[in-house]
Design an enzyme around this catalytic site. Structure first.
Site, mmCIF file in Angstrom:
data_model
loop_
_atom_site.group_PDB
_atom_site.id
_atom_site.type_symbol
_atom_site.label_atom_id
_atom_site.label_comp_id
_atom_site.label_asym_id
_atom_site.label_seq_id
_atom_site.Cartn_x
_atom_site.Cartn_y
_atom_site.Cartn_z
ATOM 1 N N TYR A 144 42.352 -31.525 31.068
ATOM 2 C CA TYR A 144 43.433 -30.773 31.722
ATOM 3 C C TYR A 144 43.374 -29.349 31.193
ATOM 4 C CZ TYR A 144 48.198 -29.290 32.980
ATOM 5 O OH TYR A 144 49.275 -28.614 33.474
ATOM 6 N N ASP A 239 37.927 -24.731 26.193
ATOM 7 C CA ASP A 239 39.383 -24.694 26.306
ATOM 8 C C ASP A 239 39.943 -25.268 25.000
ATOM 9 O OD1 ASP A 239 41.880 -26.008 28.643
ATOM 10 O OD2 ASP A 239 42.037 -25.084 26.657
ATOM 11 N N LYS A 267 49.313 -22.747 22.567
ATOM 12 C CA LYS A 267 50.085 -23.658 21.701
ATOM 13 C C LYS A 267 50.246 -23.157 20.268
ATOM 14 C CE LYS A 267 48.859 -27.547 24.639
ATOM 15 N NZ LYS A 267 50.063 -28.178 25.197
HETATM 16 P P1 KE4 Z 1 50.123 -24.436 29.370
HETATM 17 O O1 KE4 Z 1 49.949 -23.668 30.696
HETATM 18 O O2 KE4 Z 1 50.934 -25.705 29.530
HETATM 19 O O3 KE4 Z 1 50.662 -23.526 28.259
HETATM 20 O O4 KE4 Z 1 48.683 -24.860 28.874
HETATM 21 C C1 KE4 Z 1 47.851 -25.548 29.752
HETATM 22 C C2 KE4 Z 1 46.794 -26.311 28.965
HETATM 23 C C3 KE4 Z 1 45.507 -25.814 28.937
HETATM 24 N N1 KE4 Z 1 44.525 -26.452 28.250
HETATM 25 C C4 KE4 Z 1 44.792 -27.595 27.549
HETATM 26 C C5 KE4 Z 1 43.681 -28.264 26.802
HETATM 27 C C6 KE4 Z 1 46.096 -28.136 27.544
HETATM 28 O O5 KE4 Z 1 46.352 -29.274 26.853
HETATM 29 C C7 KE4 Z 1 47.126 -27.483 28.261
HETATM 30 C C8 KE4 Z 1 48.543 -28.008 28.308
HETATM 31 N N2 KE4 Z 1 48.768 -29.246 27.655
HETATM 32 C C9 KE4 Z 1 49.887 -30.046 28.163
HETATM 33 C C10 KE4 Z 1 49.986 -31.347 27.360
HETATM 34 N N3 KE4 Z 1 48.752 -31.864 26.933
HETATM 35 C C11 KE4 Z 1 51.149 -29.275 28.125
HETATM 36 C C12 KE4 Z 1 52.378 -30.103 28.341
HETATM 37 C C13 KE4 Z 1 53.060 -29.764 29.642
HETATM 38 O O6 KE4 Z 1 52.346 -29.579 30.651
HETATM 39 O O7 KE4 Z 1 54.330 -29.691 29.619
#
Ligand code: KE4
Length: 430
Positions: A144, A239, A267
């Protein structure tokens, strides 16, 4: 545990916000029931609207590596906020933050700050396409990378948890240039390059997958991707939104000794405030406006408050012994969960890299998304709820990672392991 106040607030939230949440991953659809409405956090713990306290391993999905309301972060925010929160103009805080990232991450000579991991991966993709003048992007099933249109194909995290295809609302034209192969399958990636190598702009990969549950790279997988992309003139994008500064100051690329062309961060680097970033060699990053022709922008990108939280967090992580402590606490939790499963005669595989881990209810190692789906999701749900009702909060999905922070004490972990003994029997009873 009583959660009347949470139930009442969730009811009101659902009337004004879809599903009552500002991000679907928070909806508890992956485990059933309603999420506790959180009132506050401090250190390793959060409390809900009914006053229930939890040892927290969700860590806001990764950012809270120092724990909640870390004094260094709160002090930094207080000091900076009094001088203004956003100017839409350069500040020295952005230099300080960029310095901390460039000094720590091997592939990054220049960096640009954005507000979310999604923005970081979206920008990295646009850079790769603008730099190579190619359109095809290769991603891996179950990974993701945020809700970027072209990357929502066969995505993990909330898309997997909710069992969505993920591409509703995304025109076919936006995903026709995205090729998806199974994670850890170098042969499949090699085949794609044999067929279309000279049209591939980049490969984007979570070097340690977190969004199908934690799945480490198989030996040779990352090296193989590095070789394929180099040979075919494509860019390798790591990523590291989850792994960056989580596995070490140099993230997965330092741990596994592979230097990508571009790195996405998020994060942890914001310490709980909206900060993400993408970076790489100067000659690549200078493709971005205003130096080069590829455009990316953001009103609040690099804003002082977010920079202050990030600087406080990354400075704390630079102290000696930090990652050894995270490793020892997380190993203690992993070993405790495995002991509890053994005593309850429940098949469990805990997949952990550093302080990120996922309990899979299966006797087999999980190497890809298909493997993650073969694990027993119903046992995970019962395990999750039994722990939550005893005051221990894991990530509410079998397709996510839980996290140990610097605020977790040995006593915290031991109390969670104690609760896991009962939770394992609950898991088995279904
Ligand atoms: P954000 O746009 O949510 O800040 O980051 C996207 C993203 C990009 N790359 C990786 C490897 C990620 O894990 C994420 C976002 N992770 C999720 C949970 N694994 C965020 C939780 C949510 O969507 O509320």
């Amino acid at each position: 545990m009583k959660r009347q106040r949470s139930a009442e607030i969730n009811e009101r939230l659902r009337r004004l916000i879809p599903g009552g949440v500002n991000s679907p991953a928070r909806s508890f659809n992956g485990v059933g029931g309603d999420p506790p409405v959180i009132a506050d956090g401090r250190g390793s713990r959060v409390s809900d609207a009914d006053g229930n306290e939890y040892v927290d391993y969700l860590a806001a999905w990764g950012p809270l590596i120092l724990g909640h309301a870390a004094p260094v972060v709160v002090t930094a925010l207080d000091e900076v906020a009094r001088r203004g929160t956003a100017f839409g103009a350069p500040t020295e805080l952005e230099y300080e933050m960029a310095r901390l990232v460039v000094d720590a991450v091997p592939s990054v000579e220049m960096v640009r700050f954005v507000n979310s991991g999604t923005e970081a991966t979206m920008s990295a993709l646009r850079l790769a396409r603008g730099y190579t003048h190619r359109d095809i992007v290769v991603k891996f099933e179950g990974c993701y990378h945020g809700h970027v249109d072209s990357l929502l194909v066969q995505a993990g995290s909330g898309v997997a948890t909710l069992g969505l295809k993920g591409v509703e609302g995304v025109p076919d034209a936006y995903t026709s240039q995205t090729i998806v192969v199974p994670f850890n399958n170098l042969a499949a990636a090699s085949e794609v390059f044999a067929k279309s190598g000279d049209r591939i702009a980049c490969v984007i990969v979570e070097p340690v997958a977190a969004n199908m549950g934690v799945v480490p790279p198989a030996p040779g997988f990352l090296e193989g991707l590095r070789g394929l992309t180099t040979r075919h003139g494509a860019l390798l994008v790591f990523d590291e939104v989850v792994t960056g500064f989580r596995l070490g100051r140099g993230g997965a690329q330092e741990k596994y000794g592979i230097t990508p062309d571009l790195t996405c961060l998020g994060k942890v680097i914001g310490g709980g405030l909206p900060v993400a970033a993408y970076g790489g060699r100067a000659e690549l990053m200078e493709t971005m406006a205003p130096v080069g022709p590829v455009y990316q922008a953001g009103t609040l990108s690099g804003n002082p408050l977010a920079m202050a939280a990030g600087i406080a967090t990354l400075s704390e992580l630079a102290k000696p012994g930090t990652y050894d402590r995270l490793e020892s606490r997380a190993r203690r939790l992993e070993e405790g969960l495995l002991r509890a499963a053994q005593e309850a005669e429940v098949e469990l595989t805990v997949q952990r890299v550093g302080s990120m881990l996922t309990p899979f209810f299966t006797g087999q190692a999980v190497a890809d998304y298909a493997g993650a789906r073969r694990a027993d999701g119903e046992r995970f749900k019962r395990f999750f709820w039994s722990l939550l009702d005893q005051g221990h909060y894991l990530a509410p999905s079998a397709f996510e990672s839980s996290f140990v922070s610097l605020a977790h004490s040995e006593a915290d972990v031991d109390s969670t392991v104690e609760a896991a003994h009962g939770a394992m029997s609950a898991a088995r009873r279904g």
